[in-house]
Design a protein around this motif. Sequence first.
Motif, PDB file in Angstrom:
ATOM      1  N   ALA A 189       2.302  10.913   1.720  1.00  0.00           N
ATOM      2  CA  ALA A 189       1.640  10.022   0.768  1.00  0.00           C
ATOM      3  C   ALA A 189       1.631  10.599  -0.642  1.00  0.00           C
ATOM      4  N   ALA A 190       1.464  11.922  -0.759  1.00  0.00           N
ATOM      5  CA  ALA A 190       1.435  12.546  -2.088  1.00  0.00           C
ATOM      6  C   ALA A 190       2.774  12.393  -2.791  1.00  0.00           C
ATOM      7  N   SER A 230       0.817  -1.208   0.000  1.00  0.00           N
ATOM      8  CA  SER A 230       0.000   0.000   0.000  1.00  0.00           C
ATOM      9  C   SER A 230       0.851   1.258   0.000  1.00  0.00           C
ATOM     10  N   THR A 231       0.253   2.343  -0.494  1.00  0.00           N
ATOM     11  CA  THR A 231       0.928   3.640  -0.475  1.00  0.00           C
ATOM     12  C   THR A 231       1.211   4.077   0.955  1.00  0.00           C
ATOM     13  N   LYS A 235      -3.891   3.391  -8.731  1.00  0.00           N
ATOM     14  CA  LYS A 235      -4.268   4.184  -7.565  1.00  0.00           C
ATOM     15  C   LYS A 235      -5.304   3.442  -6.729  1.00  0.00           C
ATOM     16  N   TYR A 236      -5.087   3.451  -5.422  1.00  0.00           N
ATOM     17  CA  TYR A 236      -5.947   2.804  -4.431  1.00  0.00           C
ATOM     18  C   TYR A 236      -5.864   1.273  -4.455  1.00  0.00           C
ATOM     19  N   LEU A 287       5.760   6.687  -7.337  1.00  0.00           N
ATOM     20  CA  LEU A 287       5.213   5.454  -7.898  1.00  0.00           C
ATOM     21  C   LEU A 287       4.827   5.642  -9.360  1.00  0.00           C
ATOM     22  N   ARG A 288       4.330   6.801  -9.701  1.00  0.00           N
ATOM     23  CA  ARG A 288       4.001   7.079 -11.095  1.00  0.00           C
ATOM     24  C   ARG A 288       5.260   7.059 -11.961  1.00  0.00           C
ATOM     25  N   TYR A 338       1.252  -0.467 -10.881  1.00  0.00           N
ATOM     26  CA  TYR A 338       0.628   0.453  -9.923  1.00  0.00           C
ATOM     27  C   TYR A 338      -0.692   0.968 -10.460  1.00  0.00           C
ATOM     28  N   THR A 362       3.106   8.831  -4.023  1.00  0.00           N
ATOM     29  CA  THR A 362       2.320   8.630  -5.237  1.00  0.00           C
ATOM     30  C   THR A 362       3.054   9.144  -6.463  1.00  0.00           C
ATOM     31  N   ASP A 363       3.679  10.310  -6.344  1.00  0.00           N
ATOM     32  CA  ASP A 363       4.447  10.870  -7.467  1.00  0.00           C
ATOM     33  C   ASP A 363       5.586   9.930  -7.865  1.00  0.00           C
TER      34      ASP A 363
END
Length: 217
Positions: free
Chosen positions: A37-38, A25-26, A57-58, A44-45, A55, A41-42
């Motif tokens: 977390a933001a 999980s993130t 999202k969620y 992971l993209r 990957y 996410t960046d």
Amino acid sequence: MQSFTEENYLKTIYYLATRQEGEVSTNALAEMTATKAASVTDMLRKLADKQLIHYKKYQGVRLTDEGERLALQIIRRHRLWEVFLVEKLGFGWDEVHEIAEELEHIRSEELVSRLDTYLGHPQFDPHGDPIPTPAGQMPQTGYRKLSEVLTGQDVRLMGVLEHSTEFLQHLDHSQLTLGCSVTVTEINAFDKSVLLQIASGHTVFISHEVAKNLLVN
């Protein structure tokens, strides 16, 4: 070519994936890397764009075959450097993790090969962790946690799951070293703390949390 941060993420994803079932999980990554977390996410993209992770999202994240190959290379370098620091430079096992975190990003395959040969092709690092092979395979140990051992059983301490300086110094203070034989003589019914008889004759109480982070055979 991956940045140091990207390499750290690949290694962390691999580490978390080996300790749970399903995608990472993130939130778990954010906690492990002490990052918002933001920002996770960046990153992971970026890794997904490089086809190093799967990957959505969620839905969590998992390594691609290439991502896992790179993660194992990083782990191999890290653990070889830890062996070098302890065996050749005299560092304590509680002193080497952060130094190896820096050295693991040296990508020279020739250097890693010569380091491996110089050290005699070690199979385990100073914390008992298996060292991935040059072909990128992680040896399986079959160890279990000390917290799973029943009263009266004799086991040998083979590794640790927690590598923090404080934890390793606590083990040193308790005379718990890799390779030592111990007998579980008592398990407290209330808090699951464990009384150990060490082969040298010393006895020590350890908490359930400590027992969960010791690997035995």
